[in-house]
Design an enzyme around this catalytic site. Structure first.
Site, PDB file in Angstrom:
ATOM      1  N   LYS A 205       0.814  -1.227   0.000  1.00  0.00           N
ATOM      2  CA  LYS A 205       0.000   0.000   0.000  1.00  0.00           C
ATOM      3  C   LYS A 205       0.842   1.269   0.000  1.00  0.00           C
ATOM      4  CE  LYS A 205      -4.387  -1.790   1.645  1.00  0.00           C
ATOM      5  NZ  LYS A 205      -5.312  -1.990   2.771  1.00  0.00           N
ATOM      6  N   ARG A 239      -3.311  -9.742   5.545  1.00  0.00           N
ATOM      7  CA  ARG A 239      -3.854  -9.892   4.184  1.00  0.00           C
ATOM      8  C   ARG A 239      -2.771  -9.436   3.209  1.00  0.00           C
ATOM      9  NH1 ARG A 239      -6.335  -6.679   0.481  1.00  0.00           N
ATOM     10  NH2 ARG A 239      -8.011  -7.599  -0.750  1.00  0.00           N
TER      11      ARG A 239
HETATM   12  N1  HH2 Z   1      -7.442  -3.645   1.544  1.00  0.00           N
HETATM   13  C1  HH2 Z   1      -7.843  -3.722   0.248  1.00  0.00           C
HETATM   14  C2  HH2 Z   1      -8.965  -4.480  -0.091  1.00  0.00           C
HETATM   15  N2  HH2 Z   1      -9.655  -5.169   0.835  1.00  0.00           N
HETATM   16  N3  HH2 Z   1      -9.955  -5.843   3.085  1.00  0.00           N
HETATM   17  C3  HH2 Z   1      -9.585  -5.785   4.375  1.00  0.00           C
HETATM   18  N4  HH2 Z   1     -10.258  -6.471   5.305  1.00  0.00           N
HETATM   19  N5  HH2 Z   1      -8.499  -5.043   4.776  1.00  0.00           N
HETATM   20  C4  HH2 Z   1      -7.763  -4.320   3.896  1.00  0.00           C
HETATM   21  O1  HH2 Z   1      -6.815  -3.630   4.329  1.00  0.00           O
HETATM   22  C5  HH2 Z   1      -8.137  -4.348   2.503  1.00  0.00           C
HETATM   23  C6  HH2 Z   1      -9.258  -5.124   2.130  1.00  0.00           C
HETATM   24  C7  HH2 Z   1      -7.084  -2.997  -0.816  1.00  0.00           C
HETATM   25  O2  HH2 Z   1      -6.091  -3.773  -1.375  1.00  0.00           O
HETATM   26  P1  HH2 Z   1      -6.158  -4.616  -2.738  1.00  0.00           P
HETATM   27  O3  HH2 Z   1      -7.200  -5.671  -2.671  1.00  0.00           O
HETATM   28  O4  HH2 Z   1      -4.811  -5.084  -3.061  1.00  0.00           O
HETATM   29  O5  HH2 Z   1      -6.524  -3.536  -3.859  1.00  0.00           O
HETATM   30  P2  HH2 Z   1      -7.858  -3.144  -4.623  1.00  0.00           P
HETATM   31  O6  HH2 Z   1      -8.816  -2.626  -3.616  1.00  0.00           O
HETATM   32  O7  HH2 Z   1      -7.404  -2.083  -5.593  1.00  0.00           O
HETATM   33  O8  HH2 Z   1      -8.403  -4.372  -5.296  1.00  0.00           O
END
Ligand code: HH2
Length: 266
Positions: A205, A239
């Protein structure tokens, strides 16, 4: 928790696992690398992201769940804020709903989770993905998140979700500056006050990019530092995208912090 984004636009892996076979292959690879949970997401929540219509989100995630339930032996989590998606996902065999809105965006979400006897991740977000990074301000960031989580845990309990099916998450990057994110990690232990498992998502992030001045494809070591500190400060679930490397970081940190390795106990 290994991340499987079946989206065209996720911030670090968008477009890579849109194809069904590629998604299944990646899930199996993450399990082989040591993932204990697979988290499937069909809607990017990166800052500024536009909402995805329900039909499209269903089209992206349900076939993946249907394939995975037969081939992986770890729980399947679905990253969604929509109760209709949660409903179909749980009916297809998913075990956990990971709701980045902490049961706020869809009034029916808690009931759907309760009806299936599923587990839920209640994450804190300030605003919506579209506006959350427009100058977020807090009086005390940890106190404010704790109040939100307490309230939403009560909502979950009132809807009939048992306490032992609830996980909390401070929501790194969701309506927070880099300063807020660093403070949350520094003070993470305070979230243990709710006596629920704590999930932390820092993987690749922007807090890491901002501290190290590195692009998204070069944040592995920075992610490792955030994970070691999170576990040291009480995180129960992390995660991540880079399961192989981060599993090693987690197991090593656990062995030090939680006396997690039988072999070396004396
Ligand atoms: N961060 C993201 C998405 N879902 N869920 C939880 N519980 N906690 C988090 O910190 C979290 C989450 C964002 O990351 P990512 O899935 O890599 O990206 P994107 O939202 O662009 O798909």
């Amino acid at each position: 928790m290994g991340i499987l984004n079946v989206t065209p636009d996720s911030f670090s892996d968008g477009g890579r696992y849109l194809d069904l076979d590629a998604a299944v292959e990646r899930a199996l690879e993450m399990v082989a690398e040591g993932a204990d949970i697979i988290d499937i997401g069909g809607e990017s929540t990166r800052p500024g992201a536009e909402p995805v219509p329900t039909e499209e989100e269903l089209r992206r995630v349900i076939p993946v769940i249907e394939r995975l339930v037969d081939v992986v032996d770890v729980p399947i989590s679905v990253d969604t804020t929509k109760s209709e998606v949660a409903q179909e996902a749980l009916a297809a065999g998913a075990h956990i709903i990971n709701d980045i809105s902490g049961l706020q965006f869809d009034a029916n979400m808690a009931k759907v989770v309760a009806d299936f006897g599923a587990a839920v991740v209640i994450m804190h977000i300030k605003g919506t993905p579209r506006n959350m990074q427009d100058n977020p301000v807090y009086n005390d960031v940890v106190d404010e998140i704790l109040s939100f989580l307490r309230r939403q845990v009560d909502t979950a309990l009132a809807a009939g979700i048992p306490r032992d099916r609830i996980i909390i998450d401070p929501g790194i990057g969701f309506g927070k500056t880099t300063g807020h994110n660093l403070e949350i990690l520094r003070r993470l232990r305070q979230f243990k006050e709710l006596d629920l498992p704590v999930l932390v998502g820092t993987s690749r992030k922007s807090l890491i990019g901002n501290v190290l001045k590195l692009p998204v494809e070069d944040r592995l070591e920075g992610t490792a530092a955030t994970i070691a500190v999170s576990i040291m400060n009480g995180a129960d679930i992390i995660r991540v995208h880079d399961v192989k490397a981060m599993k090693r970081v987690a197991v090593m940190t656990d062995a030090i912090v939680r006396d997690g390795s039988e072999e070396f106990r004396r």
